[in-house]
Scaffold this motif. Structure first.
Motif, PDB file in Angstrom:
ATOM      1  N   LYS A 244       7.806  32.093 -33.613  1.00 26.03           N
ATOM      2  CA  LYS A 244       7.581  33.408 -32.999  1.00 26.03           C
ATOM      3  C   LYS A 244       8.737  34.322 -33.402  1.00 26.03           C
ATOM      4  CE  LYS A 244       8.775  35.674 -29.519  1.00 26.03           C
ATOM      5  NZ  LYS A 244       8.776  37.012 -30.122  1.00 26.03           N
TER       6      LYS A 244
ATOM      7  N   ALA B 282       6.235  38.005 -25.232  1.00 29.91           N
ATOM      8  CA  ALA B 282       7.230  36.985 -25.592  1.00 29.91           C
ATOM      9  C   ALA B 282       7.360  35.900 -24.516  1.00 29.91           C
ATOM     10  CB  ALA B 282       8.582  37.639 -25.879  1.00 29.91           C
TER      11      ALA B 282
ATOM     12  N   TRP C  77      15.806  39.763 -34.205  1.00 27.35           N
ATOM     13  CA  TRP C  77      15.482  40.830 -35.154  1.00 27.35           C
ATOM     14  C   TRP C  77      16.613  41.121 -36.120  1.00 27.35           C
ATOM     15  CZ3 TRP C  77      19.393  44.122 -34.348  1.00 27.35           C
ATOM     16  CH2 TRP C  77      19.961  44.148 -33.068  1.00 27.35           C
TER      17      TRP C  77
ATOM     18  N   SER D 276      19.650  35.987 -27.556  1.00 31.38           N
ATOM     19  CA  SER D 276      20.644  36.275 -26.524  1.00 31.38           C
ATOM     20  C   SER D 276      20.926  35.038 -25.663  1.00 31.38           C
ATOM     21  CB  SER D 276      20.141  37.416 -25.635  1.00 31.38           C
ATOM     22  OG  SER D 276      18.974  37.014 -24.957  1.00 31.38           O
TER      23      SER D 276
ATOM     24  N   ALA E  45      10.829  37.963 -33.709  1.00 30.19           N
ATOM     25  CA  ALA E  45      11.108  39.019 -32.732  1.00 30.19           C
ATOM     26  C   ALA E  45      10.062  40.129 -32.835  1.00 30.19           C
ATOM     27  CB  ALA E  45      12.495  39.600 -32.985  1.00 30.19           C
ATOM     28  N   GLU E  46       9.780  40.751 -31.712  1.00 36.64           N
ATOM     29  CA  GLU E  46       8.753  41.806 -31.679  1.00 36.64           C
ATOM     30  C   GLU E  46       9.137  43.009 -32.551  1.00 36.64           C
ATOM     31  OE1 GLU E  46      10.250  40.475 -29.095  1.00 36.64           O
ATOM     32  OE2 GLU E  46      11.345  41.969 -27.918  1.00 36.64           O
TER      33      GLU E  46
ATOM     34  N   THR F 288      12.920  33.533 -33.113  1.00 34.12           N
ATOM     35  CA  THR F 288      13.983  34.180 -33.888  1.00 34.12           C
ATOM     36  C   THR F 288      14.244  35.618 -33.421  1.00 34.12           C
ATOM     37  OG1 THR F 288      12.308  34.745 -35.542  1.00 34.12           O
ATOM     38  CG2 THR F 288      13.675  32.826 -36.007  1.00 34.12           C
TER      39      THR F 288
END
Ligand code: ADP
Length: 495
Positions: A182, A218, A158, A239, A184-185, A156
């Motif tokens: 997972k 990632a 952010w 993206s 987003a960072e 996913t």
């Protein structure tokens, strides 16, 4: 950590990975940054391939049992998780607002929107109906049943840390899939808080696993998920470039992929439009999340006869927008990081250098280095970067057109095909233009098109598949055809 200590329930702040129903620490950590201030909010587990594989094993071990539960049991748990999100909306909004930067009111809106996917799919859990097909074979019943795909991976972005997660786990859990997610960072804390709530309401261990990782990790986590033969599906929102990469990686094991990728939404204002509605719709379609949404209006196409009037009203509306951090009454928060600021600055500079006129904004404001001013450019043309690229910032690029066919041609002149918007009072025009737009979603006289009840997704390079709505479980099930022969009455010994 200072701000997060203000949570009503501080135990919603989780910073370890969630695997097989346990909080799993890692030696490596990465920082989550408040985009409004640049401060560290938390140090979160930076998972590697081995940790990801543990999560895959846990999801695998849990999957058959989860799929074997009665639909009503899965439904009840999903509803409980949705209700838990509603019950904790202030804290969840605070976590979203701190790690993503969106204003508090918008963050509360996201929590409600996100929880809505869970309560919607709680209902759909009981409706994954198949078909009984009139049989072409003698003494044979022909059935098509829908079964959970199995173990699935979710990656996913952010920009909607809660809603992009629940839009995927809702249908996945409804049909009996188990998940390795997972986030987003930039925004892992929201996903971890949802995992904490899933634990509290009684989801079985291994059904929902959350593997967190830094930007550097990632690709490592992505590779572990996409190369696994156990993982049968990937659902990705992000993206276009990463979506294509992950789809390529998934090809080796022929995984089902659902991709929700970038957009380049046109918003067309015809000469007969209600201009107040068009301006309100433009503001709604552009400035949510500071323009950082895949359905954000990217190219504003205005009929030349009303362009001056529309632009004047748009400027007045933009002048009312407040910029500020999440705990203010602002409508516009910061961009997610400094890379985004530079990118948006370049888009504005490119437009101006090629002849566009800057009539509002144009750069960051005194609110902070990542707070970009609501910006209006007139005289944009299709070769400018603000037309060819996804702006993902609070910039409106206006282009004038003369005929309907010209507007449609400009609108369709892109590889993207997610959302489009049109403003007109003419029903025949609304219908015909909607049908000619090569987009998965068309908003007619509205800039607000998202809800759990509606099918969300794009055509062309904006993606594959649909999320939300009663179609939303289809991307999480396989159709199995069963031919049951030998059904002639004489073959029944009790006849
Ligand atoms: P954005 O540009 O909006 O950040 P990305 O596509 O880069 O969008 O990120 C969306 C999600 O994809 C994030 O969770 C990010 O960590 C993840 N991601 C980025 N690169 C990879 C990769 N190579 N493999 C797997 N996941 C990735």
């Amino acid at each position: 950590m200072r701000n997060l200590l203000n949570l009503n329930d501080p135990t919603l702040l989780r910073t370890d990975a969630y695997i097989d129903g346990r909080w799993t620490a890692t030696d490596a950590r990465f920082a989550v940054i408040d985009p409004a201030t640049g401060e560290d909010l938390a140090d979160v587990a930076d998972c590697d391939a081995a940790t990801t594989n543990l999560a895959i094993s846990a999801a695998h071990a849990a999957q058959r049992g989860w799929a074997a539960r009665l639909p009503l049991e899965r439904s009840t748990l999903l509803r409980a998780l949705g209700d838990a999100m509603f019950d904790n909306e202030a804290d969840l909004a605070r976590i979203i607002g701190l790690e993503n930067g969106k204003p508090f009111a918008e963050a509360v809106g996201e929590v409600r929107y996100a929880a809505g996917f869970l309560t919607w799919f709680a209902e759909e859990a009981r409706r994954t109906n198949g078909s009984i097909i009139p049989s072409p074979f003698a003494d044979t019943a022909v059935l098509a049943v829908r079964e959970a795909i199995g173990v699935a991976a979710i990656i996913t972005p952010w920009n909607f840390p809660a809603a992009m997660m629940t839009r995927k786990i809702g249908p996945a859990f409804a049909v009996g899939c188990t998940i390795i997610a997972k986030p987003a960072e930039q925004t892992p804390l929201t996903a971890l808080a949802i995992a904490e709530l899933s634990d509290r309401v009684g989801f079985p261990a291994g059904v929902f696993n959350v593997v967190t990782g830094s930007a550097e990790s990632a690709p490592v986590i992505g590779e572990a998920l996409t190369s696994s033969r156990t993982v049968r599906k990937l659902s990705f929102t992000g993206s276009t470039v990463i979506g294509k990469l992950l789809a390529t990686q998934c090809a080796a094991t022929v995984k089902r992929v659902t991709l929700e990728l970038g957009g380049n939404a046109p918003l067309i204002v015809f000469d007969d439009a209600d201009l107040d509605a068009a301006v309100a719709g433009t503001i709604a379609a552009k400035f949510r999340n500071a323009g950082q949404t895949c359905v954000a209006a990217n190219r504003i196409l205005v009929h030349h006869s009303i362009a001056d009037d529309y632009t004047e009203r748009l400027c007045a509306a933009v002048d009312q927008l407040k910029i500020g951090a999440f705990d203010s009454d602002a409508q516009i928060g910061p961009l997610i990081d400094d890379v985004s600021v530079t990118r948006v600055q370049h888009l504005v500079a490119d437009a101006v250098s090629h002849g566009a006129t800057l009539v509002r904004g144009g750069d960051v404001t005194e609110a902070g280095s990542q707070f970009f001013a609501p910006t209006i450019l007139t005289g944009a043309i299709p070769t400018m970067s603000c037309h060819t690229d996804e702006i993902f910032g609070p910039v409106l690029a206006l282009t004038e057109f003369s005929t309907t066919s010209e507007a449609i041609a400009i609108a369709n002149n892109t590889d993207a095909g997610l959302a489009a918007y049109i403003f007109t009072r003419d029903h025949a025009r609304a219908w015909n233009v909607s049908r000619q737009l090569e987009y998965g979603i068309v908003g007619v006289n509205t800039g607000a098109i998202s809800a759990p009840e509606v099918p969300f997704g794009g055509v062309k390079q904006s993606g594959i598949g649909r999320e939300g709505s009663h179609f939303g479980t289809y991307d999480w099930t396989e159709l199995k055809y069963i031919a049951m022969a030998g059904l002639h009455p004489e073959q029944d010994p009790t006849q």
